[in-house]
Design an enzyme around this catalytic site. Structure first.
Site: not given
Length: 174
Positions: A110, A134, A142-143, A169
């Site tokens: 963050y 979001n 946001c993940h 990912e």
């Protein structure tokens, strides 16, 4: 139907590894493809579970986002390239734009996201609030944002789903 000034709010559903996602968007007055406004997973915090009464069901208007999300879940797509129309404050839009700059398969904290958005490191709580708000789950990644210690924190659709997306990912799922 919700008239947004530039079009009509439309929605559709799609199946995903998370269950049935609801997508909404703004279809322009000329009837063209909609700009995606929201992606909502079942049980997601702070999000509509069902479409508003005045939204119009129009799968064709959201066909491209559905196709690209399907390819993403299959491990065949790493970027999205359709129009977006999320609604948020100027601050939230800045944070969401910074989310878009986090590369596929990478993560930031963050604090790093605050810096990426040109915000003070002291704005970490406000940044976290913007990330949590979001409206474009998965599409706006946001993940890919982790706690300062690398913990899987703050994902409105649940940390199990956040882990799944990060595994997708990283190539761990294929």
């Amino acid at each position: 139907m919700t008239a947004t000034g530039t079009g009509t709010t439309v929605f559709t559903f799609m199946e995903s590894p998370f269950g049935r996602l609801m997508l909404s968007g703004v279809r322009p007055a000329d009837g063209g493809p909609a700009a995606l406004a929201t992606v909502t997973a079942p049980g997601q915090k702070y999000a509509l579970a069902e479409p508003a009464d005045d939204w119009e069901h129009d799968p064709d208007a959201l066909a491209e986002p559905v196709a690209q999300l399907t390819a993403y879940f299959a491990g065949e797509r790493t970027r999205f390239d359709f129009p977006l129309a999320p609604v948020g404050t100027e601050f939230r839009r800045r944070i969401w734009a910074a989310l878009d700059r986090i590369p596929y398969g990478e993560t930031v904290t963050y604090g790093q996201l605050a810096a990426l958005a040109g915000e003070s490191p002291r704005a970490v709580r406000a940044v976290g609030g913007a990330v949590g708000a979001n409206p474009l789950l998965i599409v706006r990644p946001c993940h890919r944002v982790l706690g300062a210690n690398g913990a899987l924190t703050g994902f409105a659709a649940g940390t199990d789903r956040k882990r799944w997306l990060l595994d997708l990912e990283s190539g761990a799922l294929f």
